[in-house]
Enzyme design. Structure first.
Site, PDB file in Angstrom:
ATOM      1  N   ASP A   1      86.176-120.418  24.767  1.00  0.00           N
ATOM      2  CA  ASP A   1      86.833-119.465  23.983  1.00  0.00           C
ATOM      3  C   ASP A   1      87.911-120.123  22.697  1.00  0.00           C
ATOM      4  OD1 ASP A   1      88.987-119.462  25.424  1.00  0.00           O
ATOM      5  OD2 ASP A   1      88.438-118.043  26.697  1.00  0.00           O
TER       6      ASP A   1
ATOM      7  N   ASP B   1      91.708-120.105  21.221  1.00  0.00           N
ATOM      8  CA  ASP B   1      92.986-119.348  21.246  1.00  0.00           C
ATOM      9  C   ASP B   1      93.656-120.020  20.092  1.00  0.00           C
ATOM     10  OD1 ASP B   1      92.784-118.255  24.049  1.00  0.00           O
ATOM     11  OD2 ASP B   1      92.505-120.403  24.579  1.00  0.00           O
TER      12      ASP B   1
ATOM     13  N   ASP C   1     100.957-125.769  30.024  1.00  0.00           N
ATOM     14  CA  ASP C   1     100.810-126.510  31.485  1.00  0.00           C
ATOM     15  C   ASP C   1     100.676-127.795  31.294  1.00  0.00           C
ATOM     16  OD1 ASP C   1      98.311-125.520  30.554  1.00  0.00           O
ATOM     17  OD2 ASP C   1      97.775-124.273  32.189  1.00  0.00           O
TER      18      ASP C   1
HETATM   19  P1  ATP Z   1      89.312-122.330  28.976  1.00  0.00           P
HETATM   20  O1  ATP Z   1      89.677-121.358  28.056  1.00  0.00           O
HETATM   21  O2  ATP Z   1      88.311-123.206  28.827  1.00  0.00           O
HETATM   22  O3  ATP Z   1      89.618-121.589  30.373  1.00  0.00           O
HETATM   23  P2  ATP Z   1      92.070-122.821  28.421  1.00  0.00           P
HETATM   24  O4  ATP Z   1      92.976-124.282  28.364  1.00  0.00           O
HETATM   25  O5  ATP Z   1      91.980-122.777  26.753  1.00  0.00           O
HETATM   26  O6  ATP Z   1      90.781-123.270  28.792  1.00  0.00           O
HETATM   27  P3  ATP Z   1      93.391-120.504  28.506  1.00  0.00           P
HETATM   28  O7  ATP Z   1      93.635-119.847  29.918  1.00  0.00           O
HETATM   29  O8  ATP Z   1      92.324-119.806  27.429  1.00  0.00           O
HETATM   30  O9  ATP Z   1      92.749-122.096  28.985  1.00  0.00           O
HETATM   31  O10 ATP Z   1      94.907-120.425  27.889  1.00  0.00           O
HETATM   32  C1  ATP Z   1      94.877-120.928  26.507  1.00  0.00           C
HETATM   33  C2  ATP Z   1      96.194-122.053  26.691  1.00  0.00           C
HETATM   34  O11 ATP Z   1      97.234-121.380  27.129  1.00  0.00           O
HETATM   35  C3  ATP Z   1      96.027-123.189  27.583  1.00  0.00           C
HETATM   36  O12 ATP Z   1      95.445-124.405  27.098  1.00  0.00           O
HETATM   37  C4  ATP Z   1      97.742-123.640  27.934  1.00  0.00           C
HETATM   38  O13 ATP Z   1      97.943-124.267  26.618  1.00  0.00           O
HETATM   39  C5  ATP Z   1      98.108-122.044  27.874  1.00  0.00           C
HETATM   40  N1  ATP Z   1      98.340-121.581  29.257  1.00  0.00           N
HETATM   41  C6  ATP Z   1      97.426-120.645  29.633  1.00  0.00           C
HETATM   42  N2  ATP Z   1      97.933-120.243  30.908  1.00  0.00           N
HETATM   43  C7  ATP Z   1      98.957-120.974  31.158  1.00  0.00           C
HETATM   44  C8  ATP Z   1      99.857-121.308  32.034  1.00  0.00           C
HETATM   45  N3  ATP Z   1      99.989-120.304  33.339  1.00  0.00           N
HETATM   46  N4  ATP Z   1     101.019-121.849  32.105  1.00  0.00           N
HETATM   47  C9  ATP Z   1     101.449-122.611  30.879  1.00  0.00           C
HETATM   48  N5  ATP Z   1     100.562-122.518  29.817  1.00  0.00           N
HETATM   49  C10 ATP Z   1      99.221-121.728  30.113  1.00  0.00           C
HETATM   50 MG    MG Z   2      90.791-120.878  26.460  1.00  0.00          MG
END
Ligand code: ATP
Ligand code: MG
Length: 431
Positions: A62, A64, A140
């Site tokens: 996805d 963001d 994170d």
């Molecule tokens: P994917 O969508 O492939 O699962 P993602 O890295 O995009 O991976 P998301 O859960 O969509 O993960 O979150 C988007 C972004 O928000 C992350 O890349 C990170 O920068 C931030 N993020 C999400 N959850 C946390 C958390 N618990 N603590 C700190 N930052 C977070």
């Molecule tokens: Mg994501």
């Protein structure tokens, strides 16, 4: 942010000519959101997995977006916007089936009245808006803090994420213990990204998992459900399962199963779990649908099976034994992971169906093929046959039977739709 973090990191800007992100790899919906925010005068960047995965040559799950616009300002710009979230206020902008998550730049400010911490330092609520740099440093992992700026298509690296991306390292921004205490779910995220990306968790972040895994006990079961599902539907479920066990986190998610697995059960039972996870990974690779019910049915089956056999020894017959066992195991499990009822019910249906696959006579097989969860039950049965828990011939029999007797698809009529009368029938009707 952890003390000293700001001095520790320096911004690196890679202009458009220096990196390989092209707009063709970004969904149209995400581009629309970015352009509109930018046109309205706000800063707008792609961030997180959308940037990380494109840089790795993978298709992001996805996209963001991070912006200087507040949630209310985002809401005012998009008709298809919905504001959500308690811990973090976010805007969801929907285009058909795709949802773009838009978050306002936030700072990490434990002393702010808008940030709520519990006694252990866990962030309960955090809605302090901030600069893009502050936003980067509260994320994170370093590889998750890369921004693609729509204004000039530059790549912004606030925390040495590009270096870690090259070295395939998952490194927390700041001190790992503090970051895990703020949000223990980051330990599960480390496992998910390690499995999905094939990255190594850096030493400090890894050691802290062994020491602080127990913090997961305080996480609400609904959030653990979301995270566990992301792990097992990541397309790398088997690897993630192995990592969860290696890092001793599995016991905080599936305490009863963990105990059972440590009691050295039959090899075929371990094989069954692994084969089910492989099956899920293959389905995801083939873009086939997957259900949370199947994952829980597979993972909890050893416990249900064991309990049902025990009940049968107490003279309870097969189906009631399975039903009692299924309910008991689920009521234990939902204490840690809040599996929604609609999925636990399907998992129970899958279990209760299993003895019926041994009956190949009379009208029973046809009835079973028309059970709404037949397909999942059949897959489940065949996985058992692959690891020697049932016979392979029976699985083949059912494979052939459903080809010869395809399930009857129920006819769904639109409300208010009246079936057209057949001309011949009309002629035949008495006038
Ligand atoms: P994917 O969508 O492939 O699962 P993602 O890295 O995009 O991976 P998301 O859960 O969509 O993960 O979150 C988007 C972004 O928000 C992350 O890349 C990170 O920068 C931030 N993020 C999400 N959850 C946390 C958390 N618990 N603590 C700190 N930052 C977070
Ligand atoms: Mg994501």
């Amino acid at each position: 942010m952890t003390e000293g973090t700001n001095d520790q990191y320096q911004l690196t800007v890679e202009p458009r000519s220096k990196h390989n992100i092209s707009r063709r790899q970004i969904s149209e919906a995400a581009l629309k959101v970015l352009y509109r925010l930018n046109k309205a005068g706000y800063r707008a960047c792609l961030v997180g997995g959308g940037v990380r995965d494109v840089l790795l040559g993978k298709r992001p799950k996805d996209f963001d977006v991070a912006t200087s616009a507040t949630p209310e300002q985002v809401d005012a710009l998009f008709k298809n916007c919905r504001l959500i979230g308690r811990r973090f206020r976010l805007a969801h902008i929907r285009y058909g089936r795709e949802v773009i998550e838009v978050a306002t730049f936030r700072s990490h400010a434990p002393e702010s009245p808008r940030t709520e911490l519990n006694n252990e330092g866990r962030i309960l609520r955090d809605n302090t808006f901030g600069s893009i740099e502050e936003d980067a440093l509260r994320r994170d992992f370093t590889v998750n803090a890369l921004y693609y700026d729509i204004k000039d298509f530059a790549l912004l690296d606030y925390a040495n994420g590009l270096q870690d991306l090259k070295n395939k390292t998952l490194r927390l921004i700041g001190d790992p213990v503090t970051r895990y205490k703020e949000d223990p779910v980051r330990m599960l995220r480390a496992i998910r990204f390690a499995a999905k990306l094939g990255f190594t968790i850096d030493k400090a972040a890894e050691q802290a998992i062994f020491k602080w895994g127990h913090l997961l006990k305080d996480i609400p079961s609904a959030r653990l459900y979301d995270e566990v599902l992301k792990i097992f539907h990541s397309g790398h479920a088997l690897h993630a399962y192995e990592l969860l066990r290696h890092y001793q986190l599995f016991k905080y998610l599936f305490p009863h199963l963990d105990k059972y697995l440590k009691s050295e059960p039959a090899e075929s039972i371990l094989d069954f779990i692994e084969q089910s996870l492989v099956n899920t990974d293959i389905r995801i690779a083939q873009h086939k649908p997957v259900s949370p019910a199947f994952i829980f049915a597979a993972l909890l089956w050893p416990l249900v099976h064991q309990k049902a056999i025990q009940l049968q020894a107490e003279k309870i017959s097969t189906l009631p034994a399975l039903q009692i066992a299924g309910s008991e195991i689920f009521s234990q499990q939902v204490k840690t992971i809040a599996v929604p009822k609609r999925f636990s019910q399907i998992a129970k249906n899958i279990w209760n169906m299993q003895p019926r696959f041994s009956n190949t006579r009379g009208k029973q097989p046809k009835r079973l093929v028309n059970h709404p969860n037949f397909r999942a039950g059949y897959d489940f049965f065949c996985i058992q046959s692959m690891v020697g828990l049932t016979t392979f011939q029976l699985c083949e029999w059912w494979t052939q039977f459903q080809i010869d007797n395809p399930p009857q698809v129920p006819v769904h009529r639109k409300p208010g739709h009246r079936p057209r009368r057949h001309r011949q029938a009309r002629n035949k009707s008495p006038e």
